[in-house]
Motif scaffolding. Structure first.
Motif, PDB file in Angstrom:
ATOM      1  N   ASP A 139       6.480  -0.117  -2.213  1.00  0.00           N
ATOM      2  CA  ASP A 139       5.247   0.555  -2.983  1.00  0.00           C
ATOM      3  C   ASP A 139       3.758  -0.019  -1.392  1.00  0.00           C
ATOM      4  O   ASP A 139       3.344   1.077  -0.824  1.00  0.00           O
ATOM      5  N   GLY A 140       3.827  -1.333  -1.369  1.00  0.00           N
ATOM      6  CA  GLY A 140       3.110  -1.494  -0.202  1.00  0.00           C
ATOM      7  C   GLY A 140       3.615  -1.101   1.541  1.00  0.00           C
ATOM      8  O   GLY A 140       2.667  -0.554   1.820  1.00  0.00           O
ATOM      9  N   PHE A 141       4.837  -1.620   1.806  1.00  0.00           N
ATOM     10  CA  PHE A 141       5.388  -1.074   2.178  1.00  0.00           C
ATOM     11  C   PHE A 141       5.232   0.107   2.986  1.00  0.00           C
ATOM     12  O   PHE A 141       4.607   0.654   3.745  1.00  0.00           O
ATOM     13  N   MET A 189       2.223  -8.836  -4.033  1.00  0.00           N
ATOM     14  CA  MET A 189       3.768  -8.441  -3.301  1.00  0.00           C
ATOM     15  C   MET A 189       3.549  -6.993  -2.595  1.00  0.00           C
ATOM     16  O   MET A 189       4.308  -6.671  -1.477  1.00  0.00           O
ATOM     17  N   TRP A 190       2.584  -6.437  -3.073  1.00  0.00           N
ATOM     18  CA  TRP A 190       1.786  -5.188  -2.685  1.00  0.00           C
ATOM     19  C   TRP A 190       1.372  -5.580  -1.459  1.00  0.00           C
ATOM     20  O   TRP A 190       1.995  -4.587   0.132  1.00  0.00           O
ATOM     21  N   PHE A 191       0.720  -6.597  -1.804  1.00  0.00           N
ATOM     22  CA  PHE A 191       0.061  -6.780   0.206  1.00  0.00           C
ATOM     23  C   PHE A 191       1.374  -7.013   1.086  1.00  0.00           C
ATOM     24  O   PHE A 191       1.120  -7.081   2.264  1.00  0.00           O
ATOM     25  N   VAL A 192       2.238  -8.355   1.102  1.00  0.00           N
ATOM     26  CA  VAL A 192       3.667  -8.909   1.268  1.00  0.00           C
ATOM     27  C   VAL A 192       3.883  -7.655   2.077  1.00  0.00           C
ATOM     28  O   VAL A 192       4.174  -7.320   2.890  1.00  0.00           O
ATOM     29  N   GLY A 193       4.327  -6.650   1.413  1.00  0.00           N
ATOM     30  CA  GLY A 193       4.155  -5.596   1.892  1.00  0.00           C
ATOM     31  C   GLY A 193       3.469  -5.060   2.746  1.00  0.00           C
ATOM     32  O   GLY A 193       4.467  -4.148   3.867  1.00  0.00           O
ATOM     33  N   ALA A 194       2.437  -4.816   2.540  1.00  0.00           N
ATOM     34  CA  ALA A 194       1.198  -3.991   4.040  1.00  0.00           C
ATOM     35  C   ALA A 194       1.922  -5.075   4.695  1.00  0.00           C
ATOM     36  O   ALA A 194       1.577  -4.124   6.303  1.00  0.00           O
ATOM     37  N   VAL A 195       1.038  -6.387   4.906  1.00  0.00           N
ATOM     38  CA  VAL A 195       0.914  -6.747   5.956  1.00  0.00           C
ATOM     39  C   VAL A 195       3.076  -7.156   7.126  1.00  0.00           C
ATOM     40  O   VAL A 195       3.489  -6.878   8.090  1.00  0.00           O
ATOM     41  N   ALA A 196       3.923  -6.602   5.755  1.00  0.00           N
ATOM     42  CA  ALA A 196       5.329  -6.369   6.621  1.00  0.00           C
ATOM     43  C   ALA A 196       5.221  -5.091   7.356  1.00  0.00           C
ATOM     44  O   ALA A 196       5.893  -5.402   8.087  1.00  0.00           O
ATOM     45  N   SER A 245      -5.674 -12.009  -2.605  1.00  0.00           N
ATOM     46  CA  SER A 245      -4.672 -11.741  -3.775  1.00  0.00           C
ATOM     47  C   SER A 245      -3.955 -13.054  -4.002  1.00  0.00           C
ATOM     48  O   SER A 245      -3.591 -13.303  -5.266  1.00  0.00           O
ATOM     49  N   ILE A 246      -3.164 -13.648  -3.247  1.00  0.00           N
ATOM     50  CA  ILE A 246      -2.696 -15.397  -3.586  1.00  0.00           C
ATOM     51  C   ILE A 246      -4.447 -16.190  -4.019  1.00  0.00           C
ATOM     52  O   ILE A 246      -3.802 -16.680  -5.028  1.00  0.00           O
TER      53      ILE A 246
END
Length: 462
Positions: free
Chosen positions: A45-47, A165-172, A314-315
């Protein structure tokens, strides 16, 4: 829930009220697996929602699109997610968590692939819209499944892990934007195609997960629920126990009494968060580009720093949500977001460094509370029979906020300048703060059954 320890000669007596008293190593391993695979969906979703922000300057350069075209490209997936959340959230309550949990990943694979090969603006918009249907569906499905398999002590951490993990996707999306930049005009297509590859991997692993025992009991399938409980805990279930079937609540009751109050709260705070967050984050590269001399690499790096600080927020929230509590976390989140936006709006002649610092501060605060508790509150505050429907409704309302954010920002900037847009988002942040102060409940360490206002025993003991 009561239960025998592993290796005990007597069978465990289990209910679906929680997994706290049968906290076996096998159960904890399973809970981590469910959370990880659900988080794989929110990573996507984030990605997929952020990657269009990374790709947009490249698409503008290739197709010479207008401000309206930009708004439609960015908002198309968000509009699709509005429909997917409400429609498939309701189907999740009817046909099961697992069925929709697997099916919605197919939309990620198929339509992410098609977006990568779009030949014009309108095919891109249509395919992004259909991809959004799957994105929207995954919010209520994944969050509901995780909450129903989690123990009371770790439910907050598990739920907020999805948001993290949404924000991990955004960073990715920004990292791969940098890595694929040397591909030139094909870079944005490669970025969109990458989302399909990630989705295929998650889909393969999701197929083997079992159905939620809470959903099985709610639909009269006690034997199946016992079998799932036995498999995930490694403890034998007493065959003579009758698992208590929760009452079936019509969806219309979401707008009545105490459930109505809760519905207003989760829809209200998520709407305000989404309006402010998406309005800013989806256009961060576009906002920063003029300050970097339209240097593509520098723009992506600056925007990526903002996304990284959002992930840090988020973390932080994930690590305090099961200790500090939901209510103080979400109130602090909106207070910090609103203050950051006011400071941004007051500066009419900002520099690149100031913009990066203040945008980063804004998303750090917003994601530490509002951006992660949107995966917790909607699944904690509603009964089993309408849990996914309620989460789907809240997601849909939040998508309206997201659409407003991405449509308002470029048009406000075009008509009145960036400061007018920032003042608008500051007011939205303030509205979210007021809603949280007035309505945010504390749900820390309480079971889903205790939180259910339709549960007569819970209501009596509350």
């Amino acid at each position: 829930m009561t239960g025998a320890q592993p290796g005990s000669s007597s069978p465990a007596v289990l209910t679906t009220s929680g997994f706290d008293e049968v906290d076996t190593p096998q159960l904890r391993k399973f809970q981590r697996r469910v959370t990880l695979l659900s988080a794989g969906g929110t990573f996507l979703d984030g990605f997929d929602l952020t990657v269009i922000a990374v790709a947009l300057p490249m698409i503008k350069e290739e197709w010479h699109i207008t401000a309206l075209d930009q708004s439609l490209i960015v908002s198309s997936a968000i509009i699709g997610s509005l429909i997917g959340a409400s429609w498939l959230g309701n189907l999740t309550d009817k046909y099961g968590r697992k069925a929709m949990y697997v099916v919605d990943l197919l939309a990620f694979v198929v339509f992410a692939t098609l977006t990568a090969f779009a030949w014009d603006i309108w095919p891109l918009i249509i395919f992004r819209f259909l991809l959004g249907v799957g994105i929207g569906a995954d919010y209520p499905i994944s969050a509901t499944l995780v909450s129903e398999f989690s123990s009371n002590k770790r439910r907050g951490m598990h739920g907020t892990s999805l948001a993290g993990m949404w924000f991990v996707g955004a960073v990715a999306a920004y990292i791969f934007g940098l890595l694929l930049a040397p591909l030139g005009d094909f870079a944005w297509r490669a970025l969109l195609l990458l989302g399909a590859v990630f989705a295929l991997v998650v889909f393969i692993f999701r197929v083997k997960l079992p159905e939620s025992p809470r959903w099985l009991v709610a639909h009269g399938r006690e034997a199946d629920a016992r079998e799932v409980l036995r498999k995930v805990t490694g403890v034998e279930v007493d065959p003579n126990i009758s698992l208590e079937k929760p009452p079936v609540i019509p969806v219309r009751d979401l707008f009545k009494g105490e459930l109505g109050r809760r519905t207003f709260f989760v829809c209200g705070f998520w709407f305000c968060y989404a309006t402010a967050y998406y309005g800013i984050s989806m256009y961060t590269p576009t906002i920063l580009a003029p300050f970097t001399g339209n240097d593509r690499t520098l723009t992506i790096i600056g925007s990526g720093l903002v996304a990284v600080l959002g992930l840090v927020g988020s973390i932080i929230g994930m690590n305090v949500v099961d200790r500090w509590g939901r209510r103080p976390l979400i109130i602090t989140s909106f207070a910090g977001l609103t203050a950051s936006l006011v400071i941004l709006a007051l500066n009419t002649d900002p520099g690149l460094g100031f913009l990066i610092v203040m945008f980063s501060t804004a998303v750090l605060f917003s994601n530490a509370g509002g951006g992660i508790l949107n995966f917790v509150y909607p699944t904690e505050l509603f009964p089993t029979s309408i849990r996914a429907s309620a989460a789907g409704l809240a997601t849909s309302v939040s998508r309206i906020g997201s659409i407003m954010g991405v449509l308002v920002f470029p048009n406000f900037v075009a008509l009145w300048g960036a400061n007018a847009a920032l003042w608008f988002f500051a007011v939205i942040g303030l509205a979210g703060l007021v809603i949280c102060i007035a309505l945010a409940p504390e749900t820390l360490h309480r079971s889903l059954e205790e939180l259910d206002p339709t549960n007569a025993k819970a209501a009596k003991n509350a």
